[in-house]
Design an enzyme around this catalytic site. Structure first.
Site, PDB file in Angstrom:
ATOM      1  N   SER A  56       0.801  -1.226   0.000  1.00 16.69           N
ATOM      2  CA  SER A  56       0.000   0.000   0.000  1.00 16.69           C
ATOM      3  C   SER A  56       0.834   1.277   0.000  1.00 16.69           C
ATOM      4  CB  SER A  56      -0.953   0.018   1.197  1.00 16.69           C
ATOM      5  OG  SER A  56      -0.235   0.147   2.409  1.00 16.69           O
ATOM      6  N   LYS A 121       0.726   4.560   6.960  1.00 14.76           N
ATOM      7  CA  LYS A 121       0.220   5.378   5.847  1.00 14.76           C
ATOM      8  C   LYS A 121       0.811   6.778   5.944  1.00 14.76           C
ATOM      9  CE  LYS A 121      -2.832   2.104   4.797  1.00 14.76           C
ATOM     10  NZ  LYS A 121      -2.710   1.261   3.594  1.00 14.76           N
TER      11      LYS A 121
END
Length: 332
Positions: A56, A121
């Site tokens: 990701s 993230k």
């Protein structure tokens, strides 16, 4: 007669323990466990070590990267817990952070236990920001692709600013990514207030607004991030479970800031079928593959029920590569 050795605490231990193990052994064992306890406490509240299991955050973080995370960057927490004792700073726009997944991102069971799931993230929206994601049809390499441009209006302001982007050549950025889906797309650089970083973009399906938790973020007026919450996204915009899908992250969930890559292994779990990393990076799924017999000999039968230990010993370790060039990379 010599005096008993050890601390007052050791002297108070039951006699049978001293008789079985001996005083020096008990002393050494307890000292060892005390050191282990200190190390674990340091890891829990000061400098944690995390590995990257998914794609990701490609290409900034690659599958198989091992990170040092500064857990004292924003808060002081009680060792062995996520309890915040003192908060002295907050994440900045563009920081790469680790955090407890918010409700709806993973199952409740995955957030608890001995090995709870944690996400890594990038912060793309701060408390009070009005965020809108604008789907841009962009010409790239003679064809039309898609870029989800992130625009933000800071709290108290009346105009939107944007994270500008520019085309980047892949060069060797995609050569050793253990992800045969990400190499199908394009490499861009996105500009934050003080720096630029790579992102992977180009999938129109990534911006079909019906699939997102908060469709307002894709409307002209945008969505407002609540106080004490943050918006997170992965740098691999084509394949990232992030705030677009499960909403905003409470400040209390943010555990630390990713600081340094201290080791990196390309296990080739997802790209072993391809003969050449450079060919795969440039040509994606059109790259040349091994024939079935070569594939079985080099990669193993990945569809079998072979257990993790056996597959690692016989296939994963022989084919793995250490990414020496990534060791010591400072993250921003």
């Amino acid at each position: 007669m010599s005096q008993p050795k050890g601390s007052t605490f050791l002297k108070k231990l039951p006699t049978w323990i001293h008789e079985i193990f001996g005083e020096e052994s008990v002393d050494s064992t307890l000292s060892f466990f005390f050191i282990v306890l200190l190390v674990l406490a340091f890891k829990s509240s000061v400098l944690d070590a995390n590995n990257i299991p998914s794609g990701s955050m490609l290409p900034t973080l690659k599958i198989g990267d091992f990170l040092f995370v500064n857990k004292m960057r924003y808060s002081l927490r009680l060792p062995f817990t996520d309890i915040e004792l003192k908060r002295y700073d907050d994440p900045k726009r563009g920081d790469i952070v680790t955090f407890i997944p918010p409700d709806g991102a993973v199952s409740p069971e995955e957030k608890e236990g001995w090995f709870p799931k944690r996400f890594v993230k990038r912060v793309i929206g701060l408390p009070g920001d009005r965020i809108r994601i604008v789907k841009i049809d962009h010409k790239r390499d003679g064809s039309s692709t898609v870029y989800g441009r992130i625009e933000y209006m800071e709290k108290g302001k009346t105009d939107f600013s944007a994270y500008d982007f520019k085309d980047e050549e892949k060069k060797n950025q995609f050569d050793d990514m253990d992800d045969d889906a990400a190499v199908q797309f394009y490499l861009f650089k996105e500009k934050k207030p003080d720096f630029e970083h790579y992102v992977i973009e180009g999938d129109s399906h990534s911006y079909s607004s019906h699939q997102f938790k908060d469709g307002e973020c894709f409307q002209t007026t945008g969505c407002v991030i609540p106080d004490d919450h943050y918006m997170m996204m992965g740098d691999n915009r084509t394949n990232s479970s992030d705030s677009r899908f499960w909403g905003f992250v409470p400040r209390a969930n943010i555990l630390g800031k990713a600081a340094l890559i201290y080791f990196s292994i390309n296990w080739k779990d997802h790209v072993c079928a391809y003969k050449n990393a450079e060919d795969l990076g440039m040509n994606g799924r059109f790259a040349q593959k091994y024939d079935p017999e070569e594939f079985r000999s080099k990669c193993g039968d990945i569809d079998s029920n072979m257990n993790w230990f056996k597959s690692t010993i016989f296939y994963r370790i022989p084919r793995m590569q250490v990414r020496w060039y990534r060791i010591g990379t400072v993250l921003e």
